[in-house]
Design a protein around this motif. Structure first.
Motif, PDB file in Angstrom:
ATOM      1  N   THR A  50      18.326  49.082  61.549  1.00 10.70           N
ATOM      2  CA  THR A  50      16.879  49.188  61.645  1.00 10.70           C
ATOM      3  C   THR A  50      16.256  48.145  60.728  1.00 10.70           C
ATOM      4  O   THR A  50      16.845  47.769  59.712  1.00 10.70           O
ATOM      5  CB  THR A  50      16.388  50.594  61.233  1.00 10.70           C
ATOM      6  OG1 THR A  50      16.786  50.849  59.901  1.00 10.70           O
ATOM      7  CG2 THR A  50      16.935  51.657  62.162  1.00 10.70           C
ATOM      8  N   TRP A  51      15.095  47.689  61.107  1.00  5.38           N
ATOM      9  CA  TRP A  51      14.377  46.728  60.290  1.00  5.38           C
ATOM     10  C   TRP A  51      12.894  46.827  60.584  1.00  5.38           C
ATOM     11  O   TRP A  51      12.475  47.345  61.620  1.00  5.38           O
ATOM     12  CB  TRP A  51      14.873  45.301  60.505  1.00  5.38           C
ATOM     13  CG  TRP A  51      14.857  44.812  61.926  1.00  5.38           C
ATOM     14  CD1 TRP A  51      15.885  44.835  62.816  1.00  5.38           C
ATOM     15  CD2 TRP A  51      13.759  44.222  62.625  1.00  5.38           C
ATOM     16  NE1 TRP A  51      15.505  44.308  64.013  1.00  5.38           N
ATOM     17  CE2 TRP A  51      14.209  43.920  63.927  1.00  5.38           C
ATOM     18  CE3 TRP A  51      12.449  43.927  62.297  1.00  5.38           C
ATOM     19  CZ2 TRP A  51      13.377  43.339  64.902  1.00  5.38           C
ATOM     20  CZ3 TRP A  51      11.623  43.342  63.253  1.00  5.38           C
ATOM     21  CH2 TRP A  51      12.096  43.056  64.534  1.00  5.38           C
ATOM     22  N   LYS A  52      12.129  46.351  59.649  1.00  3.94           N
ATOM     23  CA  LYS A  52      10.679  46.265  59.803  1.00  3.94           C
ATOM     24  C   LYS A  52      10.240  45.075  58.968  1.00  3.94           C
ATOM     25  O   LYS A  52      10.701  44.894  57.850  1.00  3.94           O
ATOM     26  CB  LYS A  52      10.008  47.542  59.318  1.00  3.94           C
ATOM     27  CG  LYS A  52       8.494  47.492  59.386  1.00  3.94           C
ATOM     28  CD  LYS A  52       7.869  48.840  59.110  1.00  3.94           C
ATOM     29  CE  LYS A  52       7.760  49.092  57.641  1.00  3.94           C
ATOM     30  NZ  LYS A  52       6.956  50.297  57.325  1.00  3.94           N
ATOM     31  N   ILE A  53       9.377  44.270  59.525  1.00  2.80           N
ATOM     32  CA  ILE A  53       8.854  43.109  58.804  1.00  2.80           C
ATOM     33  C   ILE A  53       7.328  43.159  58.869  1.00  2.80           C
ATOM     34  O   ILE A  53       6.746  43.491  59.902  1.00  2.80           O
ATOM     35  CB  ILE A  53       9.407  41.780  59.373  1.00  2.80           C
ATOM     36  CG1 ILE A  53       8.946  40.598  58.530  1.00  2.80           C
ATOM     37  CG2 ILE A  53       9.055  41.612  60.837  1.00  2.80           C
ATOM     38  CD1 ILE A  53       9.634  39.292  58.864  1.00  2.80           C
ATOM     39  N   THR A  54       6.716  42.869  57.744  1.00  2.44           N
ATOM     40  CA  THR A  54       5.259  42.813  57.662  1.00  2.44           C
ATOM     41  C   THR A  54       4.888  41.457  57.080  1.00  2.44           C
ATOM     42  O   THR A  54       5.487  41.016  56.101  1.00  2.44           O
ATOM     43  CB  THR A  54       4.715  43.951  56.779  1.00  2.44           C
ATOM     44  OG1 THR A  54       5.110  45.203  57.346  1.00  2.44           O
ATOM     45  CG2 THR A  54       3.192  43.898  56.690  1.00  2.44           C
ATOM     46  N   PHE A  55       3.925  40.812  57.703  1.00  2.67           N
ATOM     47  CA  PHE A  55       3.479  39.508  57.232  1.00  2.67           C
ATOM     48  C   PHE A  55       2.009  39.330  57.558  1.00  2.67           C
ATOM     49  O   PHE A  55       1.449  40.041  58.393  1.00  2.67           O
ATOM     50  CB  PHE A  55       4.327  38.377  57.838  1.00  2.67           C
ATOM     51  CG  PHE A  55       4.412  38.391  59.338  1.00  2.67           C
ATOM     52  CD1 PHE A  55       3.560  37.606  60.108  1.00  2.67           C
ATOM     53  CD2 PHE A  55       5.353  39.171  59.992  1.00  2.67           C
ATOM     54  CE1 PHE A  55       3.647  37.615  61.498  1.00  2.67           C
ATOM     55  CE2 PHE A  55       5.456  39.179  61.374  1.00  2.67           C
ATOM     56  CZ  PHE A  55       4.590  38.394  62.126  1.00  2.67           C
ATOM     57  N   GLN A  56       1.396  38.405  56.865  1.00  2.47           N
ATOM     58  CA  GLN A  56      -0.026  38.109  57.037  1.00  2.47           C
ATOM     59  C   GLN A  56      -0.194  36.939  58.003  1.00  2.47           C
ATOM     60  O   GLN A  56       0.497  35.935  57.887  1.00  2.47           O
ATOM     61  CB  GLN A  56      -0.641  37.758  55.680  1.00  2.47           C
ATOM     62  CG  GLN A  56      -2.127  37.832  55.632  1.00  2.47           C
ATOM     63  CD  GLN A  56      -2.637  39.267  55.618  1.00  2.47           C
ATOM     64  OE1 GLN A  56      -1.936  40.185  55.251  1.00  2.47           O
ATOM     65  NE2 GLN A  56      -3.859  39.448  56.042  1.00  2.47           N
ATOM     66  N   VAL A  57      -1.107  37.084  58.957  1.00  2.00           N
ATOM     67  CA  VAL A  57      -1.476  35.997  59.869  1.00  2.00           C
ATOM     68  C   VAL A  57      -2.992  35.929  59.877  1.00  2.00           C
ATOM     69  O   VAL A  57      -3.655  36.893  60.276  1.00  2.00           O
ATOM     70  CB  VAL A  57      -0.948  36.231  61.303  1.00  2.00           C
ATOM     71  CG1 VAL A  57      -1.461  35.147  62.240  1.00  2.00           C
ATOM     72  CG2 VAL A  57       0.564  36.294  61.333  1.00  2.00           C
TER      73      VAL A  57
END
Length: 81
Positions: A50-57
């Motif tokens: 499992t993975w989750k990525i959060t980033f700003q755009v």
């Protein structure tokens, strides 16, 4: 799960445009200015875990998980696979 790189990055762009009530071609930024698309591609090729990525755009917070669910500013924009 194996994400198609072009299809998935296109999906992220479409969700961002939807959040701004625009067409994808009307966005005044490029996704690759904020995150290397290869990161999304490599995550999408993972078959286990499992993975989750959060980033700003731009002025949006984007969160994506292993099920291809895309959240923009905490709002679900894509149900995923």
């Amino acid at each position: 799960m194996k994400l198609d790189s072009v299809e998935f990055t296109t999906k992220v762009i479409e969700c961002l445009a939807d959040a701004d009530d625009l067409e994808p071609t009307e966005l005044n930024y490029n996704l690759q200015d904020y995150i290397d698309p290869d990161v999304l591609i490599k995550l999408g090729k993972m078959e286990k875990g499992t993975w989750k990525i959060t980033f700003q755009v731009s002025d949006h917070q984007v969160t994506i998980n292993q099920d291809e669910v895309i959240y923009i500013d905490g709002i679900k924009y894509s149900e995923g696979a």
